[in-house]
Design a protein around this motif. Structure first.
Motif, PDB file in Angstrom:
ATOM      1  N   ARG A 189      -6.582   2.620   6.041  1.00 51.74           N
ATOM      2  CA  ARG A 189      -6.749   3.404   5.019  1.00 51.74           C
ATOM      3  C   ARG A 189      -7.716   4.634   5.366  1.00 51.74           C
ATOM      4  O   ARG A 189      -7.579   5.626   5.394  1.00 51.74           O
ATOM      5  CB  ARG A 189      -7.661   2.832   4.053  1.00 51.74           C
ATOM      6  CG  ARG A 189      -8.242   3.738   2.915  1.00 51.74           C
ATOM      7  CD  ARG A 189      -9.466   2.961   2.254  1.00 51.74           C
ATOM      8  NE  ARG A 189      -8.914   2.158   1.427  1.00 51.74           N
ATOM      9  CZ  ARG A 189      -8.563   1.899   0.239  1.00 51.74           C
ATOM     10  NH1 ARG A 189      -8.245   3.030  -0.589  1.00 51.74           N
ATOM     11  NH2 ARG A 189      -8.172   0.891  -0.443  1.00 51.74           N
ATOM     12  N   ALA A 242       0.922   3.842  10.726  1.00 48.17           N
ATOM     13  CA  ALA A 242       0.952   2.570   9.959  1.00 48.17           C
ATOM     14  C   ALA A 242       1.189   1.493  10.949  1.00 48.17           C
ATOM     15  O   ALA A 242       0.811   0.426  10.944  1.00 48.17           O
ATOM     16  CB  ALA A 242       2.059   2.527   8.815  1.00 48.17           C
ATOM     17  N   CYS A 299      -4.231  12.365   4.811  1.00 45.97           N
ATOM     18  CA  CYS A 299      -3.017  11.862   3.658  1.00 45.97           C
ATOM     19  C   CYS A 299      -4.183  11.021   2.684  1.00 45.97           C
ATOM     20  O   CYS A 299      -5.266  10.765   3.065  1.00 45.97           O
ATOM     21  CB  CYS A 299      -2.472  10.622   4.577  1.00 45.97           C
ATOM     22  SG  CYS A 299      -1.201  11.227   5.710  1.00 45.97           S
ATOM     23  N   MET A 329       3.266   9.455   9.572  1.00 43.38           N
ATOM     24  CA  MET A 329       2.744   8.321   8.559  1.00 43.38           C
ATOM     25  C   MET A 329       3.311   6.901   9.058  1.00 43.38           C
ATOM     26  O   MET A 329       2.437   6.003   9.061  1.00 43.38           O
ATOM     27  CB  MET A 329       3.103   8.830   7.309  1.00 43.38           C
ATOM     28  CG  MET A 329       2.181   9.905   6.610  1.00 43.38           C
ATOM     29  SD  MET A 329       2.443  10.086   4.851  1.00 43.38           S
ATOM     30  CE  MET A 329       3.978  10.576   4.563  1.00 43.38           C
ATOM     31  N   ALA A 365       0.711   5.659   0.933  1.00 46.41           N
ATOM     32  CA  ALA A 365       0.011   6.892   1.276  1.00 46.41           C
ATOM     33  C   ALA A 365       1.059   8.052   1.186  1.00 46.41           C
ATOM     34  O   ALA A 365       2.334   7.871   1.287  1.00 46.41           O
ATOM     35  CB  ALA A 365      -0.296   6.390   2.922  1.00 46.41           C
ATOM     36  N   TRP A 378       0.921  -1.315  -0.048  1.00 46.44           N
ATOM     37  CA  TRP A 378      -0.143  -0.035   0.010  1.00 46.44           C
ATOM     38  C   TRP A 378       0.936   1.234  -0.013  1.00 46.44           C
ATOM     39  O   TRP A 378       2.043   1.110   0.454  1.00 46.44           O
ATOM     40  CB  TRP A 378      -1.006  -0.068   1.093  1.00 46.44           C
ATOM     41  CG  TRP A 378      -0.477  -0.040   2.466  1.00 46.44           C
ATOM     42  CD1 TRP A 378      -0.025  -1.152   3.311  1.00 46.44           C
ATOM     43  CD2 TRP A 378       0.369   0.989   3.072  1.00 46.44           C
ATOM     44  NE1 TRP A 378       0.586  -0.857   4.415  1.00 46.44           N
ATOM     45  CE2 TRP A 378       0.886   0.576   4.468  1.00 46.44           C
ATOM     46  CE3 TRP A 378       0.254   2.423   3.147  1.00 46.44           C
ATOM     47  CZ2 TRP A 378       1.655   1.431   5.507  1.00 46.44           C
ATOM     48  CZ3 TRP A 378       1.146   3.295   4.168  1.00 46.44           C
ATOM     49  CH2 TRP A 378       1.483   2.578   5.190  1.00 46.44           C
ATOM     50  N   PHE A 423      -4.532   7.637   0.494  1.00 44.69           N
ATOM     51  CA  PHE A 423      -4.121   6.270   0.787  1.00 44.69           C
ATOM     52  C   PHE A 423      -4.762   5.593  -0.444  1.00 44.69           C
ATOM     53  O   PHE A 423      -5.806   5.507  -1.000  1.00 44.69           O
ATOM     54  CB  PHE A 423      -4.550   5.733   2.233  1.00 44.69           C
ATOM     55  CG  PHE A 423      -4.384   4.251   2.352  1.00 44.69           C
ATOM     56  CD1 PHE A 423      -3.303   4.021   3.331  1.00 44.69           C
ATOM     57  CD2 PHE A 423      -4.859   3.237   1.779  1.00 44.69           C
ATOM     58  CE1 PHE A 423      -2.965   2.963   3.663  1.00 44.69           C
ATOM     59  CE2 PHE A 423      -4.471   1.974   2.425  1.00 44.69           C
ATOM     60  CZ  PHE A 423      -3.741   1.744   3.284  1.00 44.69           C
ATOM     61  N   PHE A 447      -5.698   6.964   7.910  1.00 46.95           N
ATOM     62  CA  PHE A 447      -4.520   7.801   7.232  1.00 46.95           C
ATOM     63  C   PHE A 447      -5.621   9.038   6.717  1.00 46.95           C
ATOM     64  O   PHE A 447      -5.165  10.182   6.283  1.00 46.95           O
ATOM     65  CB  PHE A 447      -3.961   7.127   5.891  1.00 46.95           C
ATOM     66  CG  PHE A 447      -2.778   6.465   6.433  1.00 46.95           C
ATOM     67  CD1 PHE A 447      -1.545   7.297   6.254  1.00 46.95           C
ATOM     68  CD2 PHE A 447      -2.592   5.245   6.747  1.00 46.95           C
ATOM     69  CE1 PHE A 447      -0.414   6.903   6.588  1.00 46.95           C
ATOM     70  CE2 PHE A 447      -1.176   4.898   7.216  1.00 46.95           C
ATOM     71  CZ  PHE A 447      -0.128   5.479   7.111  1.00 46.95           C
ATOM     72  N   GLN A 448      -6.625   8.589   5.785  1.00 46.01           N
ATOM     73  CA  GLN A 448      -7.502   9.538   5.257  1.00 46.01           C
ATOM     74  C   GLN A 448      -8.099  10.722   6.258  1.00 46.01           C
ATOM     75  O   GLN A 448      -7.981  11.841   6.152  1.00 46.01           O
ATOM     76  CB  GLN A 448      -8.585   9.019   4.657  1.00 46.01           C
ATOM     77  CG  GLN A 448      -8.421   8.235   3.209  1.00 46.01           C
ATOM     78  CD  GLN A 448      -9.509   7.471   2.800  1.00 46.01           C
ATOM     79  OE1 GLN A 448     -10.757   7.359   3.360  1.00 46.01           O
ATOM     80  NE2 GLN A 448      -9.413   6.992   1.420  1.00 46.01           N
TER      81      GLN A 448
END
Length: 493
Positions: free
Chosen positions: A466, A436, A474, A432, A356, A354, A476, A469-470
């Protein structure tokens, strides 16, 4: 003699001739249907462009497919050899230009250089008007059909999976091209040469001074237009230096890209790479004229020499070879052959990576800090730290050991962190990485900063991650690897 396109750049030919201390022969590559026994065949040194051997209509025993087109530039002093040659050839059948050049090059060892015309030639020798008419009709139709169809080529973003950014320090890396993001360039033949600005990336009108400030901060100055211009300039310069005579055809270039800027995904080099693909196809420049390793160097030189962009070879190599690539940029290799050792790796059954990135990143170039100065001063720890896990990473890829792969990605980041320090990596990248790890995912930087790449072995947590992060501002996405062997177009639409 009839050339498939008589309208080649005579000025370029003359410029090349004047740059060489000898005579000049124009040559081309035989088509499959043409026999070497019907042409004067030359062997050319790829480094110096010197004609090392000339064979007039050889019956066998030659592997060269490069044929003289009976177009020569001869210095005045060399004409004096003509009478000597004629005296040595009492038979009229032996008194030909081909035999003259064969004698000058093979026996007299005269300095003669070659310039390649990347087009087709036919009807050399005894032909009639009907032959010329037939060939002109055939080529005119072919040329019209080709020029009516625009050429569109793509190059893809890339993620560094291990070792980056040691490509600038004689290190080793493994990187992968991804189809999520790309740069696309379209070339269409036109009366004049036109570079079209991108409506968003190359604006000349702004709603306000604040808009100008925001766009300039994010996109820089001139956006991608300068990349098109620098590539065209360097392409002409390269062909002239390498002894490739280009036809006098003009074109219009335009580009589009969805690669996010300033997050280390090789957006600039993707535009250069796609532009070069278009130019090579338009002018019929082949891999033998511009081999892949040299092509990667060319793209780097466009950015570093023409535009003074700080860059290494990794991005350009991956965008030329495409797919998953191992790269060794050791000093010995770079000095001996001018490029590294590049090995495409198996892409079947890869795990789910993935990506980001920050929606409003700072300049990714700042991530390098003082590392280059430290490396130049002899601090080998810089390179060793960045390349330590390359070999076990390759083994883990081969064995499909994804747990080991994830562990190595985490260790690679920690080593990079120890070399660069947290202040250099910046709070955005560290946030970030921390986010994660809260979801048990391996994570590292895929480029120079502004993005992270990860491997989450617990797929059930991917949706949660996801969303997290959003919510943190960010972007993703799950990575879609670009595998050139699975594509019938190879980066061209």
């Amino acid at each position: 003699m009839l050339c498939a396109d008589q309208n080649f750049d005579i000025a370029q030919v003359i410029r090349f001739f004047r740059s060489k201390p000898g005579e000049l022969i124009i040559y081309y590559e035989l088509e499959e249907s043409e026999k070497s026994s019907s042409r004067g065949i030359v062997e050319v040194c790829s480094d110096t462009n010197r004609i090392t051997r000339f064979m007039e209509k050889p019956q066998d025993g030659t592997t060269s497919r490069l044929a003289s087109v009976v177009f020569y530039c001869i210095q005045r002093d060399t004409l004096s050899y003509m009478s000597d040659f004629l005296n040595l050839q009492p038979q009229a059948t032996d008194r030909s230009f081909g035999r003259f050049w064969e004698w000058l090059i093979n026996e007299k060892q005269l300095d003669v250089f070659g310039m390649k015309l990347p087009t087709g030639f036919q009807l050399i020798g005894q032909v009639g008007l009907s032959d010329y008419t037939k060939w002109l009709t055939h080529y005119s139709t072919k040329q019209h059909n080709n020029s009516a169809i625009p050429i569109t080529c793509r190059s893809y973003a890339r993620v560094g999976l291990m070792g980056n950014p040691s490509d600038g320090f004689n290190g080793k890396t493994i990187a992968m091209s991804i189809s999520n993001f790309w740069a696309e360039v379209t070339l269409a033949e036109s009366q004049t040469l036109v570079l079209l600005p991108h409506p968003l990336n190359d604006p000349t009108e702004f709603g306000s001074l604040q808009d100008l400030f925001c766009i300039s901060r994010k996109e820089g100055y001139l956006g991608g237009l300068r990349l098109l211009q620098a590539t065209c300039k360097k392409f002409y310069q390269f062909c002239s230096k390498q002894g490739i005579a280009l036809t006098k055809q003009n074109f219009t270039l335009k580009y589009d890209t969805n690669i996010p800027r300033q997050v280390g995904l090789a957006g600039s080099s993707a535009i250069v790479s796609a532009t070069l693909k278009c130019l090579m196809k338009f002018y019929n420049i082949t891999d033998s004229d511009l081999p892949k390793p040299v092509r990667a160097n060319f793209i780097l030189n466009v950015e570093t020499d023409e535009l003074f962009i700080t860059a290494g070879l990794q991005d350009r190599v991956v965008q030329v070879y495409e797919g998953l690539v191992y790269m060794d940029f050791s000093k010995k290799l770079m000095e001996e052959q001018g490029y590294g050792n590049y090995v495409p790796l198996d892409m079947s059954n890869l795990p789910l990576f993935w990506l980001a990135y920050l929606s409003d990143p700072s300049d990714s170039g700042r991530i390098h800090s003082n590392i280059r100065q430290r490396w130049l001063s002899g601090e080998t720890r810089v390179t060793l730290a960045l390349t330590e896990y390359i070999s076990p990473f390759r083994v883990a890829l081969k064995d499909r050991d994804w747990s080991c792969l994830a562990r190595l990605m985490d260790q690679n980041f920690e080593l990079r962190r120890s070399v660069y320090t947290d202040d250099c990596l910046g709070p955005g990248n560290l946030r970030m990485v921390q986010l994660a790890r809260q979801f048990g995912s391996a994570v590292k930087l895929p480029g120079s900063g502004g993005a992270v790449v990860g491997l989450c072995l617990d797929q059930a947590r991917l949706v949660e991650m996801r969303q997290a992060f959003q919510e943190a501002g960010c972007v993703f996405c799950v990575i879609a690897p670009y595998n050139p062997s699975a594509s019938s177009v190879g980066g061209q639409r």
